[in-house]
Motif scaffolding. Structure first.
Motif, PDB file in Angstrom:
ATOM      1  N   MET A   1     -25.030  -3.964  -2.857  1.00 15.29           N
ATOM      2  CA  MET A   1     -23.814  -5.119  -3.094  1.00 15.29           C
ATOM      3  C   MET A   1     -24.654  -5.711  -4.240  1.00 15.29           C
ATOM      4  SD  MET A   1     -20.866  -7.559  -3.211  1.00 15.29           S
ATOM      5  CE  MET A   1     -20.336  -7.182  -0.911  1.00 15.29           C
ATOM      6  N   ASN A   2     -24.704  -5.712  -5.775  1.00 18.60           N
ATOM      7  CA  ASN A   2     -25.082  -6.539  -6.787  1.00 18.60           C
ATOM      8  C   ASN A   2     -25.132  -7.970  -6.591  1.00 18.60           C
ATOM      9  OD1 ASN A   2     -25.859  -4.366  -8.978  1.00 18.60           O
ATOM     10  ND2 ASN A   2     -23.944  -3.987  -8.827  1.00 18.60           N
ATOM     11  N   SER A   3     -25.836  -9.132  -6.535  1.00 16.88           N
ATOM     12  CA  SER A   3     -25.732 -10.442  -6.512  1.00 16.88           C
ATOM     13  C   SER A   3     -26.853 -10.561  -7.353  1.00 16.88           C
ATOM     14  CB  SER A   3     -26.765 -10.304  -5.511  1.00 16.88           C
ATOM     15  OG  SER A   3     -27.150 -11.602  -5.017  1.00 16.88           O
ATOM     16  N   ASN A   5     -27.714 -14.596 -10.298  1.00 17.31           N
ATOM     17  CA  ASN A   5     -28.127 -16.040  -9.927  1.00 17.31           C
ATOM     18  C   ASN A   5     -27.040 -16.437 -10.928  1.00 17.31           C
ATOM     19  OD1 ASN A   5     -28.999 -16.792  -7.344  1.00 17.31           O
ATOM     20  ND2 ASN A   5     -30.704 -15.926  -8.089  1.00 17.31           N
ATOM     21  N   LYS A  51     -23.568 -18.086  -6.693  1.00 19.10           N
ATOM     22  CA  LYS A  51     -24.278 -16.738  -6.763  1.00 19.10           C
ATOM     23  C   LYS A  51     -23.453 -16.418  -7.127  1.00 19.10           C
ATOM     24  CE  LYS A  51     -28.155 -16.555  -3.702  1.00 19.10           C
ATOM     25  NZ  LYS A  51     -29.207 -16.032  -4.143  1.00 19.10           N
ATOM     26  N   PHE A  53     -21.756 -12.265  -7.050  1.00 12.93           N
ATOM     27  CA  PHE A  53     -21.519 -10.679  -6.259  1.00 12.93           C
ATOM     28  C   PHE A  53     -20.811  -9.839  -6.426  1.00 12.93           C
ATOM     29  CE2 PHE A  53     -22.861 -14.532  -3.139  1.00 12.93           C
ATOM     30  CZ  PHE A  53     -24.073 -13.551  -2.635  1.00 12.93           C
ATOM     31  N   LYS A  55     -19.529  -4.860  -5.708  1.00 15.17           N
ATOM     32  CA  LYS A  55     -20.153  -4.120  -5.440  1.00 15.17           C
ATOM     33  C   LYS A  55     -20.517  -2.685  -6.693  1.00 15.17           C
ATOM     34  CE  LYS A  55     -15.856  -3.437  -1.532  1.00 15.17           C
ATOM     35  NZ  LYS A  55     -15.225  -3.110  -1.298  1.00 15.17           N
ATOM     36  N   SER A 132     -19.949 -17.822  -4.761  1.00 13.56           N
ATOM     37  CA  SER A 132     -20.760 -18.474  -3.086  1.00 13.56           C
ATOM     38  C   SER A 132     -21.594 -19.401  -4.099  1.00 13.56           C
ATOM     39  CB  SER A 132     -22.098 -17.747  -2.441  1.00 13.56           C
ATOM     40  OG  SER A 132     -22.066 -17.898  -1.231  1.00 13.56           O
TER      41      SER A 132
END
Length: 133
Positions: A1-3, A5, A51, A53, A55, A132
């Motif tokens: 999963m790409n995350s 900020n 955040k 996110f 895929k 998120s």
């Protein structure tokens, strides 16, 4: 999963949907459509950190800017590594937004002649982006 900020820079609301624009790093932005509004979700406020996110399989790669397609979420980056498999390839990209991973078909990787050091656009549909606090 790409995350990644980021922080919310703009919110456009229609009914129970919000189109949220998120600033990522110096020169990158991304948009997400969410089934919430600032009235129903307190984190949906301009300036708030979030955040982001998505895929790895939802990241589309293009090797030039002139794509006549409807994808607006385009992040410019440099390929740092490619792990080629028989069917799928994992492409690691460094960008102003952070490190991104894309999993694409090896046939597509070869068709685009992707290699380490290439400048590419990582693109994601806005409905595939999750937010998120």
């Amino acid at each position: 999963m790409n995350s990644l900020n980021g922080h919310i820079t703009h919110i456009k609301v229609n009914g129970s949907l919000s189109l949220v624009t998120i600033g990522l790093g110096k020169n990158a932005t991304i948009q997400s459509i969410v089934i919430e509004t600032p009235k129903t979700a307190p984190y949906l406020q301009t300036g708030k950190p979030v955040k982001v996110f998505f895929k790895e399989t939802e990241v589309i790669i293009g090797n030039n800017e002139n794509h006549a397609i409807t994808l607006q979420n385009r992040i410019l980056g440099t390929i740092k590594e490619i792990e080629k498999g028989t069917l799928l390839s994992k492409v690691s990209i460094d960008s102003d937004a952070g490190k991104l991973i894309s999993v694409i078909s090896t046939d597509s990787c070869e068709y685009l002649n992707l290699k380490k050091g290439d400048m590419v656009f990582a693109m994601v549909k806005l409905n595939e982006i999750m937010l998120s606090e």
